[in-house]
Design a protein around this motif. Sequence first.
Motif, PDB file in Angstrom:
ATOM      1  N   ARG A 392      -7.367   5.614  -1.446  1.00 43.72           N
ATOM      2  CA  ARG A 392      -6.827   4.812  -1.184  1.00 43.72           C
ATOM      3  C   ARG A 392      -7.492   3.422  -2.637  1.00 43.72           C
ATOM      4  O   ARG A 392      -6.273   3.312  -3.034  1.00 43.72           O
ATOM      5  N   ASP A 401      -0.253   1.760  -5.696  1.00 46.18           N
ATOM      6  CA  ASP A 401      -0.752   1.242  -3.957  1.00 46.18           C
ATOM      7  C   ASP A 401      -1.267  -0.456  -4.486  1.00 46.18           C
ATOM      8  O   ASP A 401      -1.611  -0.808  -4.825  1.00 46.18           O
ATOM      9  N   THR A 402       0.623  -0.698  -3.894  1.00 47.44           N
ATOM     10  CA  THR A 402       0.572  -2.408  -3.858  1.00 47.44           C
ATOM     11  C   THR A 402      -0.128  -2.932  -2.716  1.00 47.44           C
ATOM     12  O   THR A 402       0.342  -4.300  -2.422  1.00 47.44           O
ATOM     13  N   GLU A 403       0.034  -2.474  -1.843  1.00 46.57           N
ATOM     14  CA  GLU A 403      -0.592  -3.015  -0.233  1.00 46.57           C
ATOM     15  C   GLU A 403      -1.719  -3.486  -0.365  1.00 46.57           C
ATOM     16  O   GLU A 403      -1.589  -4.917   0.026  1.00 46.57           O
ATOM     17  N   ASP A 406      -0.453  -7.165  -0.721  1.00 47.54           N
ATOM     18  CA  ASP A 406      -0.518  -7.998   0.553  1.00 47.54           C
ATOM     19  C   ASP A 406      -1.105  -8.418   1.495  1.00 47.54           C
ATOM     20  O   ASP A 406      -1.750  -9.504   2.111  1.00 47.54           O
TER      21      ASP A 406
END
Length: 575
Positions: A392, A401-403, A406
Amino acid sequence: MDLDTAPFVIVDTETTGSRAGEDRLIEIGAARLMGGEVVETFQQLVDPGRHVPHRITRLTGISTAMVYGQPQAAEVMPRFLEFLGDAVLVAHNLPFDARFLDVALAEAGLPPLQNPSLDTLRLARRLLSSLPSKGLSKLIEHFGIAVNGRHRALGDAVATAELLTILLDRMRIEFGVETVEDVLAFQRRRYKDTRREPSHLRKIRDEILPLLPDRPGVYFMRDAKGRVIYVGKAKSLRNRVRSYFTGVESHVPKTRKLVRDVRDVTWRETGTELAALLEESKLIKNYLPVYNRAQRRYRDYPFLRLDATHPYPTISWTPRIAHDGAEYYGPLGRRGQAEELVELIGRLFMLRECDDNVFTLGRPCLYHEMGRCGAPCVGGEGAEQYGLEVERVRAFLTGRDTEAVDMVEEAMREAAASREYEAAGWYRDQLRRLQRTLGRQRKIASAVHEHDAVLIEPLAPGYEGHEGGAQLFLIRYGRLAGRVDLPADPAPDEVADLAAALAEAFDPALPPPESHLRPDVDEMRMLANWMRLHPEGARQVRWRPEHDADDFLEAVIDAAREAVPTNEPEDDEDE
């Protein structure tokens, strides 16, 4: 005497009227100017021994009550002469002020002023013929000069000092004026003799500017001794260099001084703006031109380091890259940014933050209690899931990964809802930095030692006789390994040369460098920034060790054929 070392005393007087001898001084203000800076001031109200007319009070704000009991002119003038010394006396409409000063000197039993004198009104009439009014108020408005106390002696004197610096700069640029003697003579020139263009500007405009190509490159500005005093890059050499020599009076002071000193301009075409950008950085560090403020030294840029040599990797930052089995991501802009990004990763992901000595103790530490670590040191789920957490982090660092965006946004909202405004502000700042970082890393999408690609930029039409084609930047282990120009329709020998260059740069047996030196990192930073700022114009063909050499060559040639110039505006440079 040279203008940069000569002392000027700019004076202004306020009086009860306009007739020296009948009317009297009520205030003297003066400012000493050296090297373009006001270094000392003089201000004194004067008792005229009579009533101050109401119209003068309305104009200046000076009333009879204000001057009553102040020193009289005979007491003030010796102190003013001491302040004046042997400096050049300056005023706007000097005869007016000089008449009142001479009357006051006579009252004190002192001889008239003997200093060399300069009238900024005379200078303005010769230099600013297009302005309808040369009065101080109109010139202050025209040049945007800030005045602290208009129609008070010191305020007007300081404003006139700033006006003088502007006029001196213009005389230097347009007429080659360098000494006090030159300036004193200039104010008495016939008007027709002040309309001609200085010879060095005329020569550059007539003989050099017409030869400049409308293509990318680097340019060198040289002084009278042939020394390089400025290096710049341009998407269009013609447009960029011409901009220095048009509307000179509207340039910032530093650029006006550059134009004043330049006597010759040479250039070198590069084919693409990116190549010009890379060459400019190297040339500035080589020549160290006096007018280049930025890029004069190589800097240390921080990298994030994922220590993949340990079964349970950790994240940190470092100013150096080494061939030690770790993964490096960057470069980042500054140390503070690296530290904050490491802290953010610690909050978002469950990587261990303890050192190896603490880890070997085999018991949970403070970070586990804070909810920032799964305690892989004691085994269990924290150890089993650790590999997924590392993946990750890798996805986050390469922009895949643009999580995390958020997650940070949610943390910011929760902190704001809880009125933890300091924490909310921290998360807000991290969100902005994170979005910029992800945008840059998404174009690289790998650790430094795994970044192997060909970056493709369209060649400017007409460069070295080519009517199309592309410039290829060969990037191996994150470093610029070479540059190749490829015509739109390459001949067999040109294809063979490209194949040889690719085979050399992307040899699977080529080991990674033991370290990345500062020049390497500087190029890496500019390449990464270029890819972030030009997402449409820039293309990459990525390489992997398992790629077939012929297939890779064909992919590069196909991408080069698709490369077309963009019409993006040229970025302004920092003079």
